[in-house]
Design an enzyme around this catalytic site. Structure first.
Site, short mmCIF file in Angstrom:
data_model
loop_
_atom_site.label_atom_id
_atom_site.label_comp_id
_atom_site.label_asym_id
_atom_site.label_seq_id
_atom_site.Cartn_x
_atom_site.Cartn_y
_atom_site.Cartn_z
N ASP A 4 40.40 33.05 29.21
CA ASP A 4 40.08 32.30 30.28
C ASP A 4 38.55 32.42 30.55
O ASP A 4 37.91 33.64 30.53
CB ASP A 4 40.69 33.10 31.51
CG ASP A 4 40.29 32.66 32.99
OD1 ASP A 4 40.71 31.37 33.32
OD2 ASP A 4 39.73 33.39 33.86
N GLU A 13 41.49 26.30 28.46
CA GLU A 13 41.70 25.68 29.15
C GLU A 13 41.00 24.24 28.94
O GLU A 13 39.86 24.16 28.40
CB GLU A 13 41.37 25.98 30.62
CG GLU A 13 42.28 26.90 31.28
CD GLU A 13 41.71 27.62 32.69
OE1 GLU A 13 42.53 27.51 33.69
OE2 GLU A 13 40.36 27.97 32.55
N ASP A 43 41.70 37.12 36.28
CA ASP A 43 41.45 36.68 35.05
C ASP A 43 42.13 36.82 34.10
O ASP A 43 42.65 36.02 32.85
CB ASP A 43 40.02 37.05 34.66
CG ASP A 43 38.94 36.40 35.69
OD1 ASP A 43 39.08 35.52 36.38
OD2 ASP A 43 37.64 36.88 35.66
#
Length: 415
Positions: free
Chosen positions: A194, A278, A376
């Site tokens: 992340d 991501e 996170d």
């Protein structure tokens, strides 16, 4: 890293950059090469735009032919090697095809840093002079000295000379003949990463990667230079010196960021056969919120701060570094949809905006769960789970579905 087509397949070339130590004559000649390349770019772009306005199309081949004719009429064009100017036209052709003729920018004499490429490896020679120094023979420049800070490690394909923050550098593209192994050394390992604005990267294993790239002293000096710049006359010699000093500071920041991303990527790739990220559109996320006169932007100051934080943490640079490190370890890098990764509870899957109470605190609002975690870390665990699902079904990211064996993408070989 560059993927280049050779003989019907694709090979991956690696970059090696070194700082040049030019003589005064060589520095002047490099400046001259840069000015000629800038003039060729701008002239070629204006010609393309004129053709487009009339409904026509101009491409590389006729422009290259006209360049040869122009060199017979204008002596100043002969200062730079012909193939360097041809490479400028090739870069312009690719930029216009990728982004559109009217979107490509002019190369300003003030803002553009000189850069030119020597594409013929047969005209490039490299010799090592000692432990710290080497030299390269480049067309119309002769032998130039450079700091031999790392081995070349491969066959030279081309060389690019560029200026950054008042210093000259040479970058070699080399074919290191590296191919990823068939299997990762730890084939059953996976991790989710992340990327954030408070912390550069947090993994699903609980590892935290972050560091400041600008020191307190550099920040104060940069602020003083900005104040000095605001009082100086545009076009003056002192203003150019101030801009160069500011560029030196930002150059060190950029180098630290690149070093940080490379080390993190090497660490993650060596320990994991699958790295999930991501699928973030960094360019769009860091776009300005100023807007237009008809439709002004909202919360411009807050968006400006967010943009700086995104760019400072090097989100896209970490992604590129991971792709490069994966070549040597056999790691698969997959992208997953970023939707709800920060709002979904990893333990029970409950999704609501209220789950994330703050930047760092995650508390599941599901009465039957009540899971608490670092925000996170929870997002990284969701990214890992989504990445494993993506790897199983073969989808390689949001908005595109490529049903293809991962090995063909990792090795860069055409199928």
């Amino acid at each position: 890293m560059l993927i280049a087509p050779v003989g019907g397949c694709f090979i991956v070339l690696s970059g090696r950059r070194y700082r040049l130590e030019l003589s005064a004559e060589q520095a002047v000649r490099c400046e001259e090469f840069g000015h000629v390349c800038r003039a060729v770019w701008n002239t070629g772009l204006e010609q393309r735009r004129a053709y487009r306005r009339r409904g026509g199309w101009m491409n590389y081949a006729p422009q290259c032919k006209e360049l040869a004719e122009a060199k017979r009429e204008h002596e100043w064009l002969k200062a730079a090697p012909s193939h360097v100017l041809q490479q400028t036209l090739k870069d312009l052709d690719r930029a216009c095809r990728d982004h559109g003729t009217f979107t490509v920018r002019w190369r300003s004499k003030v803002r553009w840093s000189p850069s030119f490429r020597f594409p013929d490896a047969r005209q490039i020679q490299v010799e090592r002079l000692g432990r710290k120094w080497g030299r390269a023979k480049l067309p119309k420049l002769g032998w130039v000295r450079f700091r031999f800070s790392r081995p070349l490690g491969g066959e030279i394909r081309c060389a690019t000379v560029s200026r950054k923050a008042g210093r000259w550098f040479v970058s070699f593209l080399v074919d290191d003949h590296a191919a990823p192994p068939d299997r990762h050394a730890m084939s059953d390992t996976a991790v989710g990463v992340d990327r954030g604005v408070e912390t550069a990267a947090v993994t699903s294993d609980g590892e935290v990667f972050d560091r400041p790239f600008l020191t307190i002293g550099e920040s104060a000096r940069y602020r003083r230079l900005e104040q000095r710049l605001a009082r100086q006359e545009k076009g003056s010699a002192n203003r150019r010196k101030t801009i160069t000093a500011m560029g030196r500071i930002m150059s060190r920041v950029s180098d630290r960021r690149g070093d940080f991303c490379a080390k993190v990527a090497a660490h993650l790739a060596s320990k994991n056969a699958l790295v999930a990220l991501e699928d973030l559109r960094t360019r769009n996320m860091s776009a300005s919120a100023v807007g237009t006169v008809e439709k002004p932007g909202r919360q411009v100051a807050q968006k400006r701060g967010l943009n700086r934080a995104i760019l400072d943490k090097g989100w896209h640079r970490l992604e590129l570094a991971l792709a490069n490190a994966a070549r040597y370890t056999g790691t698969r890098v997959v992208k997953v949809s970023p939707a709800y990764t920060s709002q979904r509870c990893h333990a029970c899957g409950f999704v609501t905006e209220g789950n994330r109470e703050s930047q760092a605190v995650f508390v599941c609002k599901n009465p039957g769960c009540g899971n608490t975690d670092h925000a996170d870390l929870n997002a990284a665990k969701n990214i890992k789970a989504a990445g494993q699902a993506v790897s199983a079904c073969g989808d390689l990211g949001t908005g595109r579905s490529v049903k293809q064996e991962p090995g063909s993408r990792a090795t860069g070989q055409a199928t």
